[in-house]
Design a protein around this motif. Structure first.
Motif, PDB file in Angstrom:
ATOM      1  N   VAL A  47       0.836  -1.208   0.000  1.00 47.91           N
ATOM      2  CA  VAL A  47       0.000   0.000   0.000  1.00 47.91           C
ATOM      3  C   VAL A  47       0.868   1.254   0.000  1.00 47.91           C
ATOM      4  N   LEU A  48       1.916   1.246   0.805  1.00 47.47           N
ATOM      5  CA  LEU A  48       2.802   2.419   0.846  1.00 47.47           C
ATOM      6  C   LEU A  48       3.539   2.598  -0.480  1.00 47.47           C
ATOM      7  N   ASN A  49       4.016   1.505  -1.044  1.00 48.95           N
ATOM      8  CA  ASN A  49       4.729   1.592  -2.330  1.00 48.95           C
ATOM      9  C   ASN A  49       3.803   2.040  -3.460  1.00 48.95           C
ATOM     10  N   ASP A  50       2.593   1.496  -3.479  1.00 47.53           N
ATOM     11  CA  ASP A  50       1.640   1.845  -4.533  1.00 47.53           C
ATOM     12  C   ASP A  50       1.252   3.319  -4.490  1.00 47.53           C
ATOM     13  N   THR A  51       1.258   3.894  -3.299  1.00 47.10           N
ATOM     14  CA  THR A  51       0.870   5.301  -3.149  1.00 47.10           C
ATOM     15  C   THR A  51       2.084   6.228  -3.065  1.00 47.10           C
ATOM     16  N   ARG A  52       3.278   5.619  -3.201  1.00 50.87           N
ATOM     17  CA  ARG A  52       4.540   6.375  -3.159  1.00 50.87           C
ATOM     18  C   ARG A  52       4.691   7.162  -1.852  1.00 50.87           C
TER      19      ARG A  52
END
Length: 229
Positions: A47-52
């Motif tokens: 989730v953190l990676n997908d939302t940068r």
């Protein structure tokens, strides 16, 4: 930004969401059985990676606090506590049934009621009753499902039932005012409610915060079966 990472593991759904001021930015969910412990941290990173976004950008951690599965709640809350402590962030506990009821709120009219249900065992569920504004009409309680349980509500208007406990009621309740939704628990609405608490500064004490397992059951006796009187 007011980024809140939220965790929902009270049922068979493992759900992670990221919200900014109550608006959903990212979501990861899995219904794989007995996999919360294996998947949860990978889903947080996804989730953190997908939302940068980075962990350092977060302002709080939200978590579904029960009632629900003993193992699921333990995993979710342990993870939330670990993130909160490690990142120095406030922890926000959200009632699991309120989070579930939130999913139906936009579909409600003024006099409609919402009854979220979480499967317990046999014909037992954890439940509560809310109005369209999520005010509590009937407080959180465990009960054994019987046909007449919600009769007084159904005679007055539409009642929306949702959650993984609904399948037990759907089999025996045929009232015209009953509405059944297939919605499952999700961090999507846990995050929305967590932001409201964030604004009010309603945080949990990390040292004393525990899940609400709600073990005791209330038996609702049938009016139609004399053997249960």
């Amino acid at each position: 930004m007011s980024l809140i990472l939220s965790i929902e593991t009270a049922t068979n759904v493992c759900s992670i969401a990221l919200h900014d001021k109550g608006e959903l930015l990212g979501l990861a969910e899995s219904c794989e059985p007995n996999s919360h412990g294996k998947l949860i941290m990978g889903m947080v990173d996804k989730v953190l990676n997908d939302t940068r976004c980075k962990r350092g950008d977060l302002k709080a951690i939200g978590v579904s606090k029960g009632p629900g599965s003993y193992t699921g709640l333990r995993i979710g809350i342990s993870t939330a506590k670990g993130l909160s402590f490690g990142l120095g962030l406030p922890l926000i506990g959200v009632d699991t049934l309120e989070g579930l009821a939130k999913q139906a709120a936009t579909a409600c009219k003024v006099n409609d009621l919402i009854v979220p249900m979480i499967d317990a065992r046999r014909m037992e569920v954890y439940t509560a009753t809310y109005d369209k504004d999520l005010n509590i009409v009937r407080p959180l309680s465990p009960l054994v499902v019987e046909e007449n349980v919600f009769e007084s509500y159904l005679e007055k208007g539409k009642v929306i039932f949702l959650g993984d406990g609904v399948k037990k009621l759907r089999e025996i309740l045929k009232h015209s005012n009953s509405v059944f939704l297939d919605s499952q628990n999700s961090a999507r609405t846990i995050g929305e409610l967590a932001f409201k608490k964030f604004e009010k500064g309603e945080f949990e004490d990390l040292a004393y915060f525990e899940p609400n397992y709600l073990k005791d059951f209330q038996v609702i006796k049938s009016k139609k079966n004399p053997l249960l009187q």
